[in-house]
Design a protein around this motif. Structure first.
Motif, PDB file in Angstrom:
ATOM      1  N   ASP A  33      30.768  42.018  47.588  1.00  0.00           N
ATOM      2  CA  ASP A  33      31.668  41.414  48.583  1.00  0.00           C
ATOM      3  C   ASP A  33      31.074  41.467  49.979  1.00  0.00           C
ATOM      4  OD1 ASP A  33      34.073  40.069  49.165  1.00  0.00           O
ATOM      5  OD2 ASP A  33      35.022  41.914  49.849  1.00  0.00           O
ATOM      6  N   ASP A  34      29.725  41.408  50.072  1.00  0.00           N
ATOM      7  CA  ASP A  34      29.100  41.527  51.391  1.00  0.00           C
ATOM      8  C   ASP A  34      29.357  40.316  52.273  1.00  0.00           C
ATOM      9  OD1 ASP A  34      27.558  39.905  49.744  1.00  0.00           O
ATOM     10  OD2 ASP A  34      25.680  40.440  50.730  1.00  0.00           O
ATOM     11  N   SER A  35      29.722  39.171  51.673  1.00  0.00           N
ATOM     12  CA  SER A  35      29.977  37.947  52.449  1.00  0.00           C
ATOM     13  C   SER A  35      31.387  37.430  52.210  1.00  0.00           C
ATOM     14  CB  SER A  35      28.957  36.866  52.076  1.00  0.00           C
ATOM     15  OG  SER A  35      27.635  37.290  52.334  1.00  0.00           O
ATOM     16  N   PHE A  36      32.294  38.318  51.810  1.00  0.00           N
ATOM     17  CA  PHE A  36      33.694  37.969  51.529  1.00  0.00           C
ATOM     18  C   PHE A  36      33.833  37.015  50.351  1.00  0.00           C
ATOM     19  CE2 PHE A  36      33.428  38.373  56.306  1.00  0.00           C
ATOM     20  CZ  PHE A  36      33.794  39.723  56.333  1.00  0.00           C
ATOM     21  N   GLN A  37      32.843  37.032  49.451  1.00  0.00           N
ATOM     22  CA  GLN A  37      32.877  36.105  48.315  1.00  0.00           C
ATOM     23  C   GLN A  37      33.963  36.442  47.305  1.00  0.00           C
ATOM     24  OE1 GLN A  37      30.324  38.161  49.291  1.00  0.00           O
ATOM     25  NE2 GLN A  37      28.809  38.351  47.657  1.00  0.00           N
ATOM     26  N   LEU A  38      34.580  37.625  47.429  1.00  0.00           N
ATOM     27  CA  LEU A  38      35.697  37.949  46.544  1.00  0.00           C
ATOM     28  C   LEU A  38      36.993  37.309  46.999  1.00  0.00           C
ATOM     29  CD1 LEU A  38      35.122  41.683  45.552  1.00  0.00           C
ATOM     30  CD2 LEU A  38      34.187  39.589  44.538  1.00  0.00           C
ATOM     31  N   GLY A  39      37.086  36.940  48.272  1.00  0.00           N
ATOM     32  CA  GLY A  39      38.264  36.224  48.756  1.00  0.00           C
ATOM     33  C   GLY A  39      39.547  37.011  48.695  1.00  0.00           C
ATOM     34  N   ASN A  40      39.448  38.344  48.721  1.00  0.00           N
ATOM     35  CA  ASN A  40      40.655  39.171  48.569  1.00  0.00           C
ATOM     36  C   ASN A  40      41.257  39.593  49.899  1.00  0.00           C
ATOM     37  OD1 ASN A  40      38.503  40.895  49.106  1.00  0.00           O
ATOM     38  ND2 ASN A  40      39.413  42.609  47.986  1.00  0.00           N
ATOM     39  N   GLY A  41      40.772  39.031  51.000  1.00  0.00           N
ATOM     40  CA  GLY A  41      41.362  39.303  52.303  1.00  0.00           C
ATOM     41  C   GLY A  41      41.028  40.663  52.856  1.00  0.00           C
ATOM     42  N   ALA A  42      40.084  41.348  52.238  1.00  0.00           N
ATOM     43  CA  ALA A  42      39.724  42.696  52.686  1.00  0.00           C
ATOM     44  C   ALA A  42      38.243  42.758  53.030  1.00  0.00           C
ATOM     45  CB  ALA A  42      40.054  43.713  51.599  1.00  0.00           C
ATOM     46  N   THR A  43      37.872  43.774  53.768  1.00  0.00           N
ATOM     47  CA  THR A  43      36.472  43.981  54.131  1.00  0.00           C
ATOM     48  C   THR A  43      35.999  45.330  53.627  1.00  0.00           C
ATOM     49  OG1 THR A  43      37.151  44.897  56.267  1.00  0.00           O
ATOM     50  CG2 THR A  43      36.658  42.531  56.178  1.00  0.00           C
ATOM     51  N   THR A  44      36.597  45.791  52.536  1.00  0.00           N
ATOM     52  CA  THR A  44      36.314  47.132  52.031  1.00  0.00           C
ATOM     53  C   THR A  44      35.126  47.169  51.087  1.00  0.00           C
ATOM     54  OG1 THR A  44      37.950  46.755  50.285  1.00  0.00           O
ATOM     55  CG2 THR A  44      38.693  47.891  52.278  1.00  0.00           C
ATOM     56  N   GLY A  45      34.485  46.016  50.832  1.00  0.00           N
ATOM     57  CA  GLY A  45      33.270  46.020  50.033  1.00  0.00           C
ATOM     58  C   GLY A  45      33.487  45.749  48.567  1.00  0.00           C
ATOM     59  N   ASP A  46      32.524  46.204  47.759  1.00  0.00           N
ATOM     60  CA  ASP A  46      32.469  45.868  46.349  1.00  0.00           C
ATOM     61  C   ASP A  46      33.725  46.327  45.591  1.00  0.00           C
ATOM     62  OD1 ASP A  46      29.990  45.084  47.138  1.00  0.00           O
ATOM     63  OD2 ASP A  46      28.892  46.622  46.033  1.00  0.00           O
ATOM     64  N   GLN A  47      34.029  45.569  44.525  1.00  0.00           N
ATOM     65  CA  GLN A  47      35.161  45.890  43.660  1.00  0.00           C
ATOM     66  C   GLN A  47      34.663  45.938  42.214  1.00  0.00           C
ATOM     67  OE1 GLN A  47      38.343  46.526  44.773  1.00  0.00           O
ATOM     68  NE2 GLN A  47      37.587  46.298  46.865  1.00  0.00           N
ATOM     69  N   THR A  48      34.873  47.062  41.548  1.00  0.00           N
ATOM     70  CA  THR A  48      34.392  47.201  40.170  1.00  0.00           C
ATOM     71  C   THR A  48      35.434  46.812  39.133  1.00  0.00           C
ATOM     72  OG1 THR A  48      35.062  49.525  40.089  1.00  0.00           O
ATOM     73  CG2 THR A  48      32.814  49.042  40.844  1.00  0.00           C
ATOM     74  N   THR A  49      36.637  46.464  39.595  1.00  0.00           N
ATOM     75  CA  THR A  49      37.681  45.921  38.719  1.00  0.00           C
ATOM     76  C   THR A  49      38.322  44.733  39.430  1.00  0.00           C
ATOM     77  OG1 THR A  49      39.328  47.465  39.592  1.00  0.00           O
ATOM     78  CG2 THR A  49      38.158  48.122  37.575  1.00  0.00           C
ATOM     79  N   PRO A  50      38.997  43.842  38.704  1.00  0.00           N
ATOM     80  CA  PRO A  50      39.528  42.615  39.310  1.00  0.00           C
ATOM     81  C   PRO A  50      40.542  42.876  40.417  1.00  0.00           C
ATOM     82  CG  PRO A  50      39.424  42.392  36.937  1.00  0.00           C
ATOM     83  CD  PRO A  50      39.129  43.826  37.228  1.00  0.00           C
ATOM     84  N   VAL A  51      40.444  42.033  41.464  1.00  0.00           N
ATOM     85  CA  VAL A  51      41.411  42.030  42.562  1.00  0.00           C
ATOM     86  C   VAL A  51      41.905  40.601  42.741  1.00  0.00           C
ATOM     87  CG1 VAL A  51      40.414  44.020  43.745  1.00  0.00           C
ATOM     88  CG2 VAL A  51      39.565  41.721  44.267  1.00  0.00           C
ATOM     89  N   ASP A  52      43.009  40.443  43.471  1.00  0.00           N
ATOM     90  CA  ASP A  52      43.593  39.126  43.680  1.00  0.00           C
ATOM     91  C   ASP A  52      42.869  38.356  44.768  1.00  0.00           C
ATOM     92  OD1 ASP A  52      45.648  39.455  41.789  1.00  0.00           O
ATOM     93  OD2 ASP A  52      46.894  40.526  43.248  1.00  0.00           O
ATOM     94  N   VAL A  53      42.540  37.094  44.494  1.00  0.00           N
ATOM     95  CA  VAL A  53      42.039  36.197  45.541  1.00  0.00           C
ATOM     96  C   VAL A  53      43.237  35.756  46.386  1.00  0.00           C
ATOM     97  CG1 VAL A  53      41.002  33.944  45.990  1.00  0.00           C
ATOM     98  CG2 VAL A  53      40.044  35.442  44.222  1.00  0.00           C
TER      99      VAL A  53
END
Length: 551
Positions: free
Chosen positions: A491-511
């Motif tokens: 998630d270094d470029s917000f490619q997860l789209g989860n509205g957070a800046t907390t970094g990598d996610q090892t389990t699914p989060v909501d876009v």
């Protein structure tokens, strides 16, 4: 005393047929009029039969009764069956009463036609219309067309043309853009003069990619077939000349109007057209455009839109772009590959690189989907099995080892409905809506709660009811059946789209950020950005925007 006396005339009759010939198809009947003229008081019931009739031929009625002394007419029927030989059959009608009998000849010509398809199964992408099938028409017994063609109770949006053929020829099977991707068992009916033949045809309709994210650029296809592109244009991959090397405004790619699906590598694009042809544009330093002549110096001022040199008559139903290589799935379920091949990512049994023209992947058949990463490739077969080839340092082939393979290798213990390939990881959507992943996991892109790479599939934690999947460079997306989107990984470029800046996610989060009341129905992931197609036809984008790839 009896000398000079004559015997009384005996009762008798004469017969005739009108007409004396006819043509029918097997299973049909021919009619004629039998005229019986009584003589010398002849009357009563006469029997009707055929002398040594051909197989399947009969006459009816079996008898007629005369009344009066005038000529009398009766309608006869000569019936045939499907076993009656074709050609001219010389019938002999026997009309008899006791020992008295008469015969009449009737010429019955049995004509027929046989039909067969050049193959009994085919693939189409949503929105495609082309001919990859031939109807072989075989006349017998002097048959001549035309033969009417139709589909029996076809699903809405699926049609066949032409409406008739007088000789063997190609037939076009058309699939509308809104036909659901699924399997369809079709019945083709061929009819002429009351005779009818049916043929079975298995059709699989494949989904199309109408939003596409590449390395640092994006594109979308409108319902009218227009392709629109935006983002990085360093190698002309946007399909137009701009004043700079990027363009953050979506613009129509002139003169496109018949594109049905897109796939993007890091700097090149493959476009699948309605008629089954393929176009390629962008960077070509490894022959990834497939026109037989690599061009490592392409820039945005040297637009190169080419047609890959697939075999004559080949019809593609899906395209897939890896980082520096390309693949095309044909309507017969075979696959051609071209471009970079230094680690066997083309699956052609060697590592000769580059391959600047398409090469058949030998032995790979019944393919229904492709997925390409940086240097590894997946194929999904109609039976749900997954085959993989190419580089494998992180277990991205899923074969329980880290050995590369220039040939397709089947994964064991897994069947799937869809596949996706990230940079160095792989994703499979299983029957029932769960997801399994394998390969590189340095940023949690496998979604199993760890950062441990896997060389066999693992289950994504807490994820169910998934309908579609997409894989970016080091992140993964899932579209759920309710239209919401989940993401996990880097998630270094917000490619997860989860509205957070907390970094990598090892389990699914909501876009986050999909407009209220809207749902997603399509996904695509690039290196550091992603796109979602919404139910109203609009597109949302998130992640890196350094080249205007969010549009």
């Amino acid at each position: 005393a009896l000398a000079g006396c004559s015997q009384p005339a005996q009762p008798n009759f004469v017969i005739s047929l009108n007409p004396t010939s006819a043509s029918v198809n097997p299973g049909q009947s021919a009619s004629t009029t039998l005229t019986i003229t009584p003589q010398n008081g002849f009357g009563g019931t006469v029997s009707l039969s055929l002398q040594n009739p051909p197989t399947g031929v009969s006459v009816s009625p079996a008898s007629v009764t005369l009344t009066g002394s005038s000529p009398q007419n009766f309608t006869l029927s000569f019936a045939t069956t499907g076993t009656t030989p074709t050609g001219l059959q010389n019938l002999t009608l026997v009309v008899s009463q006791g020992s008295l009998s008469k015969t009449a000849s009737f010429g019955l010509t049995v004509t027929d036609f046989g039909v067969a398809l050049s193959r009994t199964s085919t693939l189409r992408a949503q929105g495609q219309s082309f001919s990859d099938l031939n109807l072989n028409l075989t006349p017998a017994g002097g048959f001549s067309g035309p033969v009417a063609l139709s589909l029996q109770s076809p699903p809405s949006g699926i049609s066949l043309s032409p409406a008739s053929l007088s000789a063997s020829g190609p037939i076009t099977l058309s699939v509308g853009g809104v036909v659901l991707d699924s399997d369809y068992n079709l019945t083709l009916q061929a009819s002429s003069s009351g005779a009818s033949k049916t043929l079975s045809l298995s059709l699989r309709v494949l989904p199309v990619q109408t939003v596409a994210a590449g390395g640092y650029f994006s594109a979308a296809i409108k319902p009218n077939g227009e392709a629109w592109s935006w983002g990085d244009n360093t190698y002309g991959q946007l399909g137009r000349v701009t004043t700079g090397t990027s363009d953050n405004t979506p613009t129509w790619v002139d003169p496109t109007n018949d594109v049905v699906s897109l796939s993007m590598g890091e700097y090149h694009v493959l476009a699948l057209l309605q008629d089954g042809s393929v176009r390629a544009l962008g960077r070509d330093d490894f022959g990834q455009l497939g026109d037989g002549s690599g061009d490592s110096s392409g820039t945005n001022s040297d637009i190169k839109i080419v047609t890959p040199s697939l075999p004559d008559g080949a019809k593609a139903v899906a395209v897939e772009a890896g980082r520096y290589y390309s693949l095309a799935l044909l309507s017969d379920g075979t696959v051609y590959a071209w471009g970079r091949n230094d680690v066997g990512q083309l699956g052609i049994g060697n590592t000769t690189s580059p391959q600047e023209a398409p090469v058949l992947i030998a032995g790979l058949t019944d393919v229904i989907a492709l997925a390409a990463g940086d240097d590894h490739t997946l194929a999904l077969l109609s039976d749900g099995s997954i085959w993989a080839w190419g580089d494998n340092p992180n277990g991205e082939l899923g074969t329980d080892n880290n050995d590369p393979s220039p040939n397709p290798v089947q994964l064991s213990g897994i069947t799937a409905t869809a596949i996706a390939a990230g940079g160095n990881h792989s994703v499979a959507l299983l029957f029932g809506g769960t997801v399994r992943t394998w390969g590189f996991n340095n940023h949690g892109q496998l979604g199993d709660g760890s950062t441990t790479s896997r060389n066999t599939p693992v289950t994504v934690t807490g994820l169910s009811n998934v309908s579609k999947i997409a894989a970016g460079y080091e992140f993964t997306l899932a579209l759920l059946s309710d239209g919401s989107v989940k993401s996990w990984g880097h998630d270094d470029s917000f490619q997860l789209g989860n509205g957070a800046t907390t970094g990598d996610q090892t389990t699914p989060v909501d876009v986050q950020g999909i407009p209220s009341g809207r749902t997603a129905r399509g996904l695509s992931a690039g290196i550091f950005h992603a796109l979602a197609l919404l139910d109203d036809g609009s597109v949302v984008a998130w992640g890196s925007n350094v080249q205007g790839q969010l549009g």
